[in-house]
Structures are given as structure tokens and as C-alpha cells.
Design a protein around this motif. Structure first.
Motif, PDB file in Angstrom:
ATOM      1  N   SER A 121       0.769  -1.093   0.109  1.00 58.51           N
ATOM      2  CA  SER A 121       0.144   0.279  -0.340  1.00 58.51           C
ATOM      3  C   SER A 121       0.932   1.175   0.311  1.00 58.51           C
ATOM      4  CB  SER A 121      -0.984  -0.499   1.407  1.00 58.51           C
ATOM      5  OG  SER A 121      -0.095   0.036   2.345  1.00 58.51           O
ATOM      6  N   LEU A 122       2.001   2.021  -0.801  1.00 59.16           N
ATOM      7  CA  LEU A 122       2.308   2.985  -1.687  1.00 59.16           C
ATOM      8  C   LEU A 122       1.479   3.898  -0.946  1.00 59.16           C
ATOM      9  CD1 LEU A 122       4.555   1.349  -4.108  1.00 59.16           C
ATOM     10  CD2 LEU A 122       5.225   1.309  -1.593  1.00 59.16           C
ATOM     11  N   SER A 123       2.744   4.926  -0.225  1.00 57.96           N
ATOM     12  CA  SER A 123       2.231   6.141  -0.234  1.00 57.96           C
ATOM     13  C   SER A 123       2.018   7.496  -1.556  1.00 57.96           C
ATOM     14  CB  SER A 123       2.446   6.849   1.113  1.00 57.96           C
ATOM     15  OG  SER A 123       2.077   7.857   1.211  1.00 57.96           O
ATOM     16  N   SER A 124       0.765   7.863  -1.436  1.00 59.30           N
ATOM     17  CA  SER A 124       0.998   8.684  -2.325  1.00 59.30           C
ATOM     18  C   SER A 124       1.491  10.423  -2.144  1.00 59.30           C
ATOM     19  CB  SER A 124      -0.483   8.942  -2.914  1.00 59.30           C
ATOM     20  OG  SER A 124      -0.921   9.948  -1.975  1.00 59.30           O
ATOM     21  N   ASP A 125       2.157   9.863  -0.937  1.00 55.34           N
ATOM     22  CA  ASP A 125       2.935  11.564  -0.672  1.00 55.34           C
ATOM     23  C   ASP A 125       4.423  10.759   0.017  1.00 55.34           C
ATOM     24  OD1 ASP A 125       3.673  13.609   0.035  1.00 55.34           O
ATOM     25  OD2 ASP A 125       2.365  14.661   1.812  1.00 55.34           O
ATOM     26  N   PRO A 126       4.847  10.082   0.109  1.00 59.74           N
ATOM     27  CA  PRO A 126       6.101   9.946   0.512  1.00 59.74           C
ATOM     28  C   PRO A 126       6.763  10.782   1.372  1.00 59.74           C
ATOM     29  CG  PRO A 126       6.467   9.504  -1.702  1.00 59.74           C
ATOM     30  CD  PRO A 126       5.260  10.154  -1.542  1.00 59.74           C
ATOM     31  N   ILE A 127       7.923  10.430   1.965  1.00 63.21           N
ATOM     32  CA  ILE A 127       8.440  11.793   2.954  1.00 63.21           C
ATOM     33  C   ILE A 127      10.011  11.972   2.281  1.00 63.21           C
ATOM     34  CG2 ILE A 127       8.317  10.819   5.496  1.00 63.21           C
ATOM     35  CD1 ILE A 127      10.652   9.533   5.940  1.00 63.21           C
ATOM     36  N   GLY A 128       9.963  11.099   1.317  1.00 62.61           N
ATOM     37  CA  GLY A 128      11.515  11.554   0.084  1.00 62.61           C
ATOM     38  C   GLY A 128      10.300  12.714  -1.265  1.00 62.61           C
ATOM     39  N   PRO A 129      12.259  13.173  -1.650  1.00 64.57           N
ATOM     40  CA  PRO A 129      11.403  13.427  -2.947  1.00 64.57           C
ATOM     41  C   PRO A 129      10.894  12.895  -4.204  1.00 64.57           C
ATOM     42  CG  PRO A 129      13.953  13.208  -2.454  1.00 64.57           C
ATOM     43  CD  PRO A 129      13.401  12.487  -2.006  1.00 64.57           C
ATOM     44  N   PHE A 130      11.225  11.576  -4.424  1.00 67.47           N
ATOM     45  CA  PHE A 130      10.820  10.511  -4.926  1.00 67.47           C
ATOM     46  C   PHE A 130       9.443  10.053  -4.554  1.00 67.47           C
ATOM     47  CE2 PHE A 130      15.525  10.554  -4.798  1.00 67.47           C
ATOM     48  CZ  PHE A 130      15.608  11.743  -5.731  1.00 67.47           C
ATOM     49  N   ASP A 131       8.850   9.265  -5.813  1.00 63.30           N
ATOM     50  CA  ASP A 131       7.616   8.550  -5.171  1.00 63.30           C
ATOM     51  C   ASP A 131       8.109   7.473  -4.493  1.00 63.30           C
ATOM     52  OD1 ASP A 131       6.371  10.447  -6.930  1.00 63.30           O
ATOM     53  OD2 ASP A 131       6.232   9.586  -9.175  1.00 63.30           O
ATOM     54  N   ALA A 132       7.358   6.771  -4.252  1.00 61.65           N
ATOM     55  CA  ALA A 132       7.632   6.211  -3.505  1.00 61.65           C
ATOM     56  C   ALA A 132       7.664   4.926  -4.425  1.00 61.65           C
ATOM     57  CB  ALA A 132       5.945   5.363  -2.325  1.00 61.65           C
ATOM     58  N   CYS A 133       8.000   3.720  -4.131  1.00 62.57           N
ATOM     59  CA  CYS A 133       8.019   1.939  -5.676  1.00 62.57           C
ATOM     60  C   CYS A 133       8.515   0.607  -4.556  1.00 62.57           C
ATOM     61  CB  CYS A 133       9.067   3.091  -6.283  1.00 62.57           C
ATOM     62  SG  CYS A 133      11.334   2.772  -5.590  1.00 62.57           S
TER      63      CYS A 133
END
Length: 200
Positions: free
Chosen positions: A27-39
Motif C-alpha cells: 500500500s504505497l503512499s502517494s505522499d512519501p517523506i522523500g523527494p521521489f515517488d514511492a516504489c
């Protein structure tokens, strides 16, 4: 001697297993803490089954669990996750995410009750506490006043006394028997004179 203690049988309580939460990679977040998209390094719809394992990429060893965490939090590029997929499928035991309708199978671990060894019980000696009688002070005794009740003498009725008649007993005089008297001879002359006088 303490009575022997027989331990009661232990019945393990039923365990209500709660299905585990689905892995974060499912269940990947659409707003991760990092600068990139979650994968996910295992690919979309898969997660790392053995986080402690390592995989090799460009002559370097990477931790499956660490790299999965970086990808989920958006700390590595999605393109790099795509390059890891071919290396992590077998090395990290990538597993397909469970669908909401088909939860992952749960196998409860067998419960083996631990043996119970009862320590011997030695009763402690009982020493009775000394008993000191409390001093007893007799209460003062005050005699109750005695009021003599009035005495009414009973009436005395005199009974008349009737003297019984006295009947004198008859007196029977005993017969008197006179013994014969013999006169002395000296008196015979006098007697004859007296007798002669009486006759005359």
C-alpha cells in the motif's frame, strides 16, 4: 507434614489471531517523506519476503529490507527500483501482496505448556504469643437500701378450755385380820374382875 499438591491440568486459552497488517510495499503512499515517488524494489504488487537477505547489484551487496524501506519512503528513484526487480525476485523472496478478499494464511504456532515443578512446602513453626491477663479491678458494690415491709400480727382467737370431769376411783379397804392376843396370867385376875363388873 504438608499434604501433597497435585497441579491442576493446564488448558491453553484459545488464541484469537488477528490477521497481520499488509506489508507497507503493498500500500504505497502517494505522499512519501522523500523527494521521489514511492516504489517497491520487488515490483508493483509485491513485497520483500526476507528483509534480512541481500542481493547483488553492480558488484555491490544491498540489504533487501533497507532498500525496500528507502523505496517505500521515496528516498530512491522509481527507475532504480525498476532496476532492482530482476535482482530481488529470488534473492529477497519477493512475495505477491495479499488481496483484500484473500488474506494471507495464518498458521498458529503450537502451544506447549511449560512443565510446572512445585517447590516443597515446609510449614513455618507457630509460636503462640504470650498472653498477659489484663488487671481486673472489681467495681465497688453499694448495697441497695432495705425497707422492711410492715408486719401485721395475725389475730389471736382464744379457745375456751373445758375441764374434763374427774371421777375419783373407788377405794376398796382391805380387810383387816386381827391376830389373837394372849393375855399374861398376871392380868387374868384383873380381867375377871373387869368382866364381873361389866356383867354386874
Amino acid at each position: 507434614t504438608a499434604a501433597p499438591i497435585t497441579p491442576a491440568p493446564i488448558t491453553p486459552a484459545p488464541i484469537n489471531l488477528v490477521p497481520p497488517e499488509p506489508p507497507a510495499a503493498c500500500s504505497l503512499s502517494s505522499d512519501p517523506i522523500g523527494p521521489f515517488d514511492a516504489c517497491s524494489i520487488c515490483g508493483e504488487g509485491f513485497y520483500v519476503g526476507d528483509p534480512s537477505a541481500t542481493f547483488r547489484f553492480r558488484r555491490q551487496n544491498f540489504s533487501c529490507g533497507l532498500q525496500e524501506g528507502l523505496g517505500i519512503n521515496g528516498l530512491i528513484r522509481a527507475r532504480r527500483c525498476g532496476r532492482f526487480e530482476a535482482r530481488t525476485e529470488s534473492a529477497c523472496s519477493c512475495t505477491q501482496c495479499p488481496t483484500p478478499d484473500t488474506p494471507a494464511p495464518i498458521t498458529p504456532a503450537p502451544v506447549t505448556p511449560a512443565p510446572i515443578t512445585l517447590a516443597p512446602i515446609t510449614p513455618a513453626p507457630i509460636t503462640p504469643a504470650p498472653i498477659t491477663p489484663a488487671p481486673v479491678t472489681p467495681a465497688p458494690i453499694t448495697p441497695a437500701p432495705i425497707t422492711p415491709s410492715p408486719v401485721t400480727p395475725a389475730p389471736i382467737t382464744s379457745t375456751p378450755i373445758t375441764a374434763a370431769p374427774i371421777t375419783p376411783a373407788p377405794i376398796s379397804q382391805a380387810p383387816i385380820t386381827l391376830a389373837p392376843v394372849s393375855l399374861a396370867p398376871t392380868l387374868s385376875g384383873k380381867k375377871s374382875k373387869s368382866q364381873s363388873k361389866s356383867q354386874s
